[in-house]
Design a protein around this motif. Structure first.
Motif, PDB file in Angstrom:
ATOM      1  N   VAL A  59       0.130   2.060   0.697  1.00  0.00           N
ATOM      2  CA  VAL A  59      -0.507   3.268   1.218  1.00  0.00           C
ATOM      3  C   VAL A  59      -1.069   3.039   2.619  1.00  0.00           C
ATOM      4  O   VAL A  59      -0.857   3.861   3.518  1.00  0.00           O
ATOM      5  N   ASP A  90      -1.144  12.728  -5.007  1.00  0.00           N
ATOM      6  CA  ASP A  90      -1.899  11.494  -4.731  1.00  0.00           C
ATOM      7  C   ASP A  90      -2.401  10.835  -6.010  1.00  0.00           C
ATOM      8  O   ASP A  90      -2.954   9.727  -5.959  1.00  0.00           O
ATOM      9  N   TRP A 143      -4.068  -1.321   0.786  1.00  0.00           N
ATOM     10  CA  TRP A 143      -4.207  -0.484  -0.411  1.00  0.00           C
ATOM     11  C   TRP A 143      -2.805  -0.061  -0.852  1.00  0.00           C
ATOM     12  O   TRP A 143      -2.006   0.407  -0.038  1.00  0.00           O
ATOM     13  N   TYR A 144      -2.559  -0.244  -2.139  1.00  0.00           N
ATOM     14  CA  TYR A 144      -1.321   0.225  -2.762  1.00  0.00           C
ATOM     15  C   TYR A 144      -1.696   1.257  -3.824  1.00  0.00           C
ATOM     16  O   TYR A 144      -2.852   1.339  -4.258  1.00  0.00           O
ATOM     17  N   ARG A 145      -0.685   2.005  -4.270  1.00  0.00           N
ATOM     18  CA  ARG A 145      -0.887   2.895  -5.403  1.00  0.00           C
ATOM     19  C   ARG A 145       0.367   2.906  -6.276  1.00  0.00           C
ATOM     20  O   ARG A 145       1.471   2.633  -5.785  1.00  0.00           O
ATOM     21  N   TYR A 202      -4.871   3.046  -7.868  1.00  0.00           N
ATOM     22  CA  TYR A 202      -4.939   2.475  -6.528  1.00  0.00           C
ATOM     23  C   TYR A 202      -5.438   1.035  -6.609  1.00  0.00           C
ATOM     24  O   TYR A 202      -6.434   0.746  -7.315  1.00  0.00           O
TER      25      TYR A 202
END
Length: 115
Positions: free
Chosen positions: A48, A89, A36-38, A93
């Motif tokens: 992430v 946050d 998972w990236y954001r 995503y």
């Protein structure tokens, strides 16, 4: 053809929780690590969380202890459970897999943390 479909984002208050899902199709994902990236506005995309084919996990320091990545190989799905969410946050995503020499990305799902 490899496809990743991200879902589960939304608007939540600080301290809240969300669970993101990434449904994969097109190959046998159980043998690959998934990520998972954001990406927040004006910032670079950042990694992430990662889960290996064997289930080992790794997290960015900024989310350790709050986020949990998991996978269900029978469903070809990877999850990101996000707890104790903070305004920082807030980002789009993306699910990711590196397969046969190239990166594949989901379309992304927006997570917004605001009161």
């Amino acid at each position: 053809q490899v496809q990743l479909v991200d879902s589960g984002g939304g608007l939540v208050q600080p301290g809240g929780s969300l669970r993101l899902s990434c449904a994969a199709s097109g190959t046998s994902f159980s043998i690959y690590a998934m990520n998972w990236y954001r990406q927040a506005p004006g910032k670079q995309r950042e990694l992430v969380a990662t889960i290996t084919s064997g289930g080992r996990t790794n997290y960015a320091d900024s989310v350790k202890g709050r986020f949990t990545i998991s996978r269900d190989n029978a469903k070809n799905t990877v999850y990101l459970q996000m707890n104790s969410l903070k305004p920082e946050d807030t980002a789009h995503y993306y699910c990711n897999i590196f397969l046969a020499g190239r990166n594949y990305w989901g379309q992304g799902t927006q997570v917004t943390i605001s009161s």
